[in-house]
Design a protein around this motif. Structure first.
Motif, short mmCIF file in Angstrom:
data_model
loop_
_atom_site.label_atom_id
_atom_site.label_comp_id
_atom_site.label_asym_id
_atom_site.label_seq_id
_atom_site.Cartn_x
_atom_site.Cartn_y
_atom_site.Cartn_z
N TYR A 84 36.56 13.40 84.33
CA TYR A 84 37.52 14.45 84.65
C TYR A 84 38.80 14.28 83.83
N GLY A 85 38.63 14.12 82.52
CA GLY A 85 39.77 13.90 81.64
C GLY A 85 40.79 15.03 81.66
N PRO A 86 40.39 16.29 81.49
CA PRO A 86 41.37 17.39 81.53
C PRO A 86 42.14 17.46 82.85
N PHE A 87 41.45 17.23 83.97
CA PHE A 87 42.15 17.22 85.26
C PHE A 87 43.14 16.06 85.32
N ALA A 91 46.96 16.93 85.94
CA ALA A 91 47.55 16.55 87.23
C ALA A 91 48.37 15.28 87.15
N GLY A 92 48.47 14.70 85.96
CA GLY A 92 49.19 13.45 85.80
C GLY A 92 50.60 13.44 86.34
N GLY A 165 48.67 24.63 81.18
CA GLY A 165 47.62 23.65 81.41
C GLY A 165 48.08 22.39 82.10
N MET A 166 49.29 22.36 82.66
CA MET A 166 49.82 21.16 83.32
C MET A 166 50.39 21.55 84.68
N ILE A 397 38.80 22.24 91.95
CA ILE A 397 39.17 20.83 91.98
C ILE A 397 40.57 20.69 92.56
N VAL A 398 41.45 21.66 92.27
CA VAL A 398 42.73 21.82 92.96
C VAL A 398 42.68 23.21 93.57
N TYR A 399 42.64 23.27 94.87
CA TYR A 399 42.28 24.49 95.59
C TYR A 399 43.14 25.69 95.16
#
Length: 481
Positions: A84-87, A91-92, A165-166, A397-399
């Protein structure tokens, strides 16, 4: 470019395996640390050697489980980056910070005191050792809190904006205190304590059943059965509270859990029956068959006779979670919770009748067998509950903010399969190794012959230091291990 559909499926199976195996271990670490503190506090206050022997015995089981939890936890963090690299990148700003808080305030905190708890017997004072055990229990609970904060944010994201995208944090307080965490964390903490009490009950019941060290294990068996009955009852209530939270914030997930497709019947009336069991039709627009209790779903979720519970057909087709898995995993979890409560109440009744004393406890063969076999039930319930929670969030993955396929790494089918096989081998080895060593500790039984650990100053007496004069003649002196 979206990942290959087959690669997505393989990666999701892989992460499902990794998370399902990992969640077997932290609940016992959390709950058993609390129980160990209770046992040691009893020894500290009563000076009864049996509590000390129980501490040292269950501490060995704790260590085996703790090691497995660390191993699978590190693997799970690796899997986030690999699968899940992009997530992980998106979400970092929030997710990474929360995991950092968990590392600093829980993991590192726990690492310092767990060394004192394991290796400090006879080297530090009894009061300091009790303090160390308390901090291991506290830090384990804090670790669970931070993980549930992160996961609950994925269920009910708040305090963030999704830009370029962040996930940008706009309000840290709202993000941390998101709507789901207030119900999810107590529910998970109670699950950890309930699982650990079942574990202790099973171990004690096995020794009593085998008529081994009955004088040591009969008393904690009685006490933990009473505690288990109380915790299991409160957990059922907390499950209802969490269900109401899901209804408010993730209605599609609740509809899948209950197999609820239509809010209103063909006449436009609300009659939300509770489906005990059922199966979706081939078009997934309703249940092909079911056994239901009229009005029960309204009563459970809205506490009214005709309260409306939104059905799956109210949501866009591409935003509906699967039905079969959350529907039956939820029922498995609930049924197991009820079964555990009944066994605990059975034990309380036997205790009230005076049949769980050291002299009579071994005669309750059927009950002791039920207690021993019950040890697998909370593990099944924890996995079932986790599946209900995670699958019910699909396809997000994030509702409501990021879909699963958008957060997944773009792996080839071959590479995804490679990671699945590699992780599966590792996780299987950890599970089998843990079971082997837990059973080995139980087969060997408690150590009843080594000297009881004394205070740290008594340990210094063995080194013939000047400050130790007179200790050897003191009537309360006990040579430390």
């Amino acid at each position: 470019m979206q990942p290959d559909p087959l690669s997505i499926l393989i990666s999701r199976i892989d992460f499902g395996l990794i998370s399902s195996v990992h969640i077997l271990f932290p609940p016992l670490t959390i709950g058993l640390a609390i129980i160990l503190f209770g046992f040691e506090l009893a020894w500290f206050r009563t000076n009864d050697e049996r509590w000390y022997r129980l501490c040292r015995f269950f501490e060995k089981l704790f260590i085996v489980n703790f090691g497995a939890g660390v191993a699978t936890g590190v693997t799970m963090e690796m899997a986030f980056g690999i699968l899940y690299g992009p997530f992980s990148q998106a979400a970092g700003p929030f997710f990474g910070q929360v995991l950092g808080y968990e590392t600093i305030t829980a993991f590192m905190y726990e690492a310092g005191f767990i060394g004192l708890m394991i290796f400090g017997w006879g080297k530090i004072s009894r009061k300091m050792h009790l303090f160390a055990t308390f901090n291991v229990a506290l830090s384990s609970t804090l670790s669970a809190m931070w993980i549930l904060v992160a996961n609950s944010w994925m269920q009910t994201p708040s305090g963030v904006e999704f830009k370029n995208g962040m996930f940008q944090v706009t309000n840290w307080l709202q993000a941390l205190l998101n709507p789901n965490v207030f119900a999810a964390f107590p529910h998970m903490l109670l699950a950890a304590v309930e699982l650990s009490l079942c574990f202790v009950v099973a171990v004690c019941a096995w020794f009593v059943f085998k008529r081994r060290e009955v004088q040591l294990f009969a008393r904690p068996l009685r006490y933990t059965l009473v505690a288990l009955a109380a915790v299991a009852a409160v957990q059922i209530y907390m499950g209802d509270v969490l269900g109401e939270n899901v209804l408010e914030h993730k209605p599609a997930a609740l509809a899948a859990m209950e197999g609820q497709y239509d809010t209103y019947d063909e006449n436009g009336n609300v009659n939300n029956a509770w489906n005990v069991i059922g199966w979706p039709n081939k078009d997934n627009t309703g249940l092909a068959w079911s056994i239901k209790i009229p009005h029960a779903l309204s009563l459970i979720e809205t506490k009214t006779w005709n309260g409306a519970v939104e059905g799956l057909n109210s949501f866009p087709e591409d935003e509906r979670p699967p039905v079969i898995l959350p529907f039956y995993t939820f029922r498995a979890m609930a049924a197991i919770g009820g079964a555990i409560l009944l066994v605990a109440l059975w034990g309380c009744w036997l205790s009230w009748r005076g049949r769980m004393t050291e002299g009579l406890a071994s005669a309750n063969r059927l009950f002791l067998m039920a207690c021993t076999g019950m040890v697998v039930l909370p593990y099944i319930a924890v996995i079932a509950g986790w599946w209900t929670r995670e699958i019910g969030r699909q396809p997000w993955i994030v509702y409501g903010m990021m879909r699963v396929e958008d957060g997944m790494s773009k792996l080839s089918v071959g590479l995804a399969t490679f990671w699945l096989i590699g992780f599966a081998i590792f996780e299987t080895a950890v599970v089998l190794g843990t079971i082997y060593f837990l059973l080995k500790v139980c087969r060997n039984g408690p150590d009843l012959t080594s000297p009881v650990a004394g205070d740290g100053d008594e340990h210094l007496g063995e080194l013939d230091l000047p400050s130790s004069a007179g200790h050897a003649d003191h009537p309360e002196y006990i040579r430390p291990v």
